[in-house]
Design an enzyme around this catalytic site. Structure first.
Site, PDB file in Angstrom:
ATOM      1  N   SER A  17      -8.708  -2.356  -8.736  1.00 39.92           N
ATOM      2  CA  SER A  17      -7.448  -1.414  -8.374  1.00 39.92           C
ATOM      3  C   SER A  17      -7.218  -0.117  -8.912  1.00 39.92           C
ATOM      4  O   SER A  17      -7.553   0.109  -9.878  1.00 39.92           O
ATOM      5  CB  SER A  17      -7.080  -2.746  -7.738  1.00 39.92           C
ATOM      6  OG  SER A  17      -6.458  -2.642  -9.689  1.00 39.92           O
ATOM      7  N   GLY A  18      -6.450   1.362  -8.526  1.00 37.71           N
ATOM      8  CA  GLY A  18      -6.460   1.977  -9.174  1.00 37.71           C
ATOM      9  C   GLY A  18      -4.651   2.440  -8.720  1.00 37.71           C
ATOM     10  O   GLY A  18      -4.203   1.946  -7.491  1.00 37.71           O
ATOM     11  N   GLY A  19      -3.986   3.724  -9.149  1.00 37.94           N
ATOM     12  CA  GLY A  19      -3.110   4.131  -8.230  1.00 37.94           C
ATOM     13  C   GLY A  19      -3.520   4.022  -6.421  1.00 37.94           C
ATOM     14  O   GLY A  19      -2.354   4.394  -6.061  1.00 37.94           O
ATOM     15  N   VAL A  23      -9.646  -1.805  -3.994  1.00 35.06           N
ATOM     16  CA  VAL A  23     -10.808  -2.505  -2.509  1.00 35.06           C
ATOM     17  C   VAL A  23     -11.318  -4.149  -3.129  1.00 35.06           C
ATOM     18  O   VAL A  23     -10.918  -4.190  -4.218  1.00 35.06           O
ATOM     19  CB  VAL A  23     -12.443  -1.921  -3.290  1.00 35.06           C
ATOM     20  CG1 VAL A  23     -13.645  -2.250  -3.090  1.00 35.06           C
ATOM     21  CG2 VAL A  23     -11.916  -0.732  -3.493  1.00 35.06           C
ATOM     22  N   LYS A  38     -11.235  -1.054   1.538  1.00 34.10           N
ATOM     23  CA  LYS A  38     -10.752  -0.086   0.653  1.00 34.10           C
ATOM     24  C   LYS A  38      -8.935   0.197   1.299  1.00 34.10           C
ATOM     25  O   LYS A  38      -9.175   0.666   2.277  1.00 34.10           O
ATOM     26  CB  LYS A  38     -11.806   1.065   0.522  1.00 34.10           C
ATOM     27  CG  LYS A  38     -10.243   1.742  -0.262  1.00 34.10           C
ATOM     28  CD  LYS A  38     -11.761   3.914  -0.082  1.00 34.10           C
ATOM     29  CE  LYS A  38     -10.747   4.162  -1.341  1.00 34.10           C
ATOM     30  NZ  LYS A  38     -11.686   6.169  -1.035  1.00 34.10           N
ATOM     31  N   ASP A 132     -17.723  15.391  -6.215  1.00 32.34           N
ATOM     32  CA  ASP A 132     -16.881  14.722  -6.417  1.00 32.34           C
ATOM     33  C   ASP A 132     -19.062  13.939  -6.950  1.00 32.34           C
ATOM     34  O   ASP A 132     -18.290  11.895  -7.635  1.00 32.34           O
ATOM     35  CB  ASP A 132     -15.902  13.699  -6.444  1.00 32.34           C
ATOM     36  CG  ASP A 132     -14.912  13.167  -7.688  1.00 32.34           C
ATOM     37  OD1 ASP A 132     -15.540  13.738  -8.968  1.00 32.34           O
ATOM     38  OD2 ASP A 132     -14.823  12.420  -7.650  1.00 32.34           O
TER      39      ASP A 132
END
Length: 538
Positions: A17-19, A23, A38, A132
């Site tokens: 998880s993140g900002g 997932v 996602k 990326d």
């Protein structure tokens, strides 16, 4: 995050998880197929630009048909949320492997580079630049194969978008805000290859300004790169994009010539075995293992829109590499974006993917899990996607280019996405392996060893057992992999068998063996080490 969930799936655990979202590992209700979902965070979903990018990522995934990029199953969007449903790769991020094991050696590094370059090549053929590529966005599966993930900031080749990427892997032209090109992906892939070879990034600047100067001006430090592959690194990280291979496909062709000449025709097989052995030493990081960490590392993807800074997981709002534009005279940051699709006016209905070959008419979408006509169901058990387009170790990420989604701006605003795969209609839960034990390890002859392995399972279906052999000069350390053997057993719930191996003359003083299973055992793996007769430790 809201409580919204993609309908038709039952979640098992969070992978990261993140900002930008999270997932999760989930199972398709109709088929029990494991998938990775996602979810876009509520905050970013409210931003039409981010929502449009999320849809575009699904379009890119749906347009790629290659085993080297994680597959799209479907895109789901409704009033309560948006989600990309992807193939689940039961593997670990290359970043985790490098952090734990350090340099991989030339052959495994070449295998990683080739696999992910083939994924990039599929994108480049459709006119898409990843932008990326980094160890966080390369997944290594249990068999040593690799997949490229996370096309969250991908652009059409030639598009002049915002300065974006991960500083340690950004090509000189990315720092200068020049249009996206396949050559920039080649540079980033080579920088990752360098890290696999040496255990460290090409440049070690402590801040964005230092990294920018080093990537734009400093020569690549080649002293630690094995001589046979130095030309690959030199070419791939040339400062001038015109001096690099034009795209990933061209770079793969050069790689195969150099690798075959330097390491023999079977370099790829040996490299993949070595990668599988390294991955096997980190069983708890696989999605199929125990509880996931549920968090991700500091993201490094930089994003800017016009005059305002936006954050993707863990980013520093007004500091990041985009402030670099005001600090460095040579970093020309483009504030303009390339052409964007018009966002549809969405109604309250949920939009779902339509499997290829079914009707696109509203209300006739095939149920989830329906295979495409002429296409065999593909229950893949591989991939952990990433919860942000930024960075992560614990997670994997979706991937893919080429638009296959069409949005209608009418009042009904129907959307159909053509996925390249759909959950299998014939998947059954994998056999449960309760335990794998390497019960004994003994030397046989001057350079041989014999291991006895025991496996207990929940039913009589097939289970695969891999025994990986190691030599070392240090007690308690596995050392160097010397190959692996794979055995398949079925028809019982308990198996005991012997594996034999001959080590090279003059190998280490310690022989070791690691036993793992597919599906993974409840205890992960088992290993032993013995002191050989030719060595006396005082």
């Amino acid at each position: 995050m809201s409580g919204w969930r993609a309908p038709g799936y039952t979640e098992s655990k969070e992978l990261g998880s993140g900002g930008s979202g999270r997932v999760v590992l989930a199972f398709h209700d109709a088929t029990s197929t494991p998938v990775a979902i996602k979810y876009l965070s509520d905050e970013l979903r409210a931003d039409q630009e981010f929502l449009q990018e999320f849809r575009a990522e699904a379009q890119l995934l749906g347009g790629l048909d290659t085993p080297y990029v994680v597959s799209l199953y479907e895109y789901v969007e409704g009033p309560g949320g948006a989600a990309i449903v992807m193939e689940l790769v039961d593997g670990i991020a290359l970043r985790a492997l490098l952090r734990q094991e350090g340099a991989t050696g030339p052959e495994p590094a070449l295998v990683v580079l080739k696999g992910s370059l083939l994924g990039l090549a599929a994108a480049h053929r459709t006119g898409v630049v990843h932008r990326d590529y980094k160890p966080e966005n390369v997944l290594v599966a249990a068999d040593g194969s690799s997949k490229l993930v996370d096309f969250g900031i991908a652009l059409r080749s030639g598009t002049k978008g915002a300065v974006a990427g991960t500083p340690a892997y950004m090509a000189p032209e990315q720092w200068n805000g020049r249009p996206a090109s396949p050559a920039a992906d080649v540079y980033a892939a080579t920088a990752t290859f360098y890290e696999c070879l040496t255990g460290r990034k090409p440049f070690g600047g402590e801040n964005f300004a230092e990294l920018a100067v080093q990537h734009i001006e400093a020569p690549v430090p080649l002293e630690q790169v094995p001589e046979p592959v130095r030309e690959l690194v030199r070419r791939g990280m040339a400062k001038d994009p015109a001096q690099r291979p034009a795209d990933a496909a061209a770079f793969v062709a050069e790689l195969e010539v150099i690798a075959g000449s330097a390491y023999g025709d079977d370099w790829e097989e040996r490299g993949q075995r070595r990668l599988a052995a390294l991955a096997a030493m980190l069983p708890l990081l696989f999605p199929s293992a125990g509880p996931a960490a549920g968090t991700v590392d500091l993201a490094t993807t930089l994003v800017r829109r016009g005059g305002r800074h936006l954050t993707r997981q863990g980013m520093l709002a007004a500091v990041g590499g985009l402030v670099l534009a005001g600090l460095l005279t040579f970093a020309a940051v483009a504030s303009g974006e390339g052409p964007r699709q018009t966002t549809a006016n969405w109604t309250g209905e949920t939009t779902r993917a339509t499997p290829r070959g079914t009707s696109d008419a509203p209300g006739t979408a095939a149920p989830p899990g329906s295979p495409s006509p002429g296409q065999s169901p593909s229950p893949s058990q591989s991939v952990s996607p990433s919860a942000s387009a930024g960075a992560t170790d614990v997670t994997a990420t979706p991937t893919a280019p080429t638009p296959t989604t069409t949005a209608s701006a009418s009042a009904s605003a129907s959307v159909t996405t053509t996925p390249t795969a759909s959950p299998s209609t014939s998947t059954t839960p994998p056999v449960i392996v309760s335990e794998v034990s390497l019960t004994s390890l003994a030397q046989t002859g001057a350079f041989g060893a014999s291991a006895t392995i025991r496996v207990n399972t929940g039913d009589k279906r097939p289970v695969t057992v891999t025994v990986t052999w190691y030599t070392s000069d240090a007690k308690g350390e596995l050392g160097t992999s010397d190959g692996a053997q794979t055995f398949t057993r079925n028809g019982s719930t308990s198996y005991t068998f012997t594996a034999n191996h001959t080590f090279p003359r003059g190998g280490g003083c310690y022989y070791g063996a690691v036993a793992t299973t597919d599906p993974p055992a409840g205890n992960g793996s088992s290993w032993q080490q013995i002191l050989t007769r030719q060595c006396v430790i005082t």
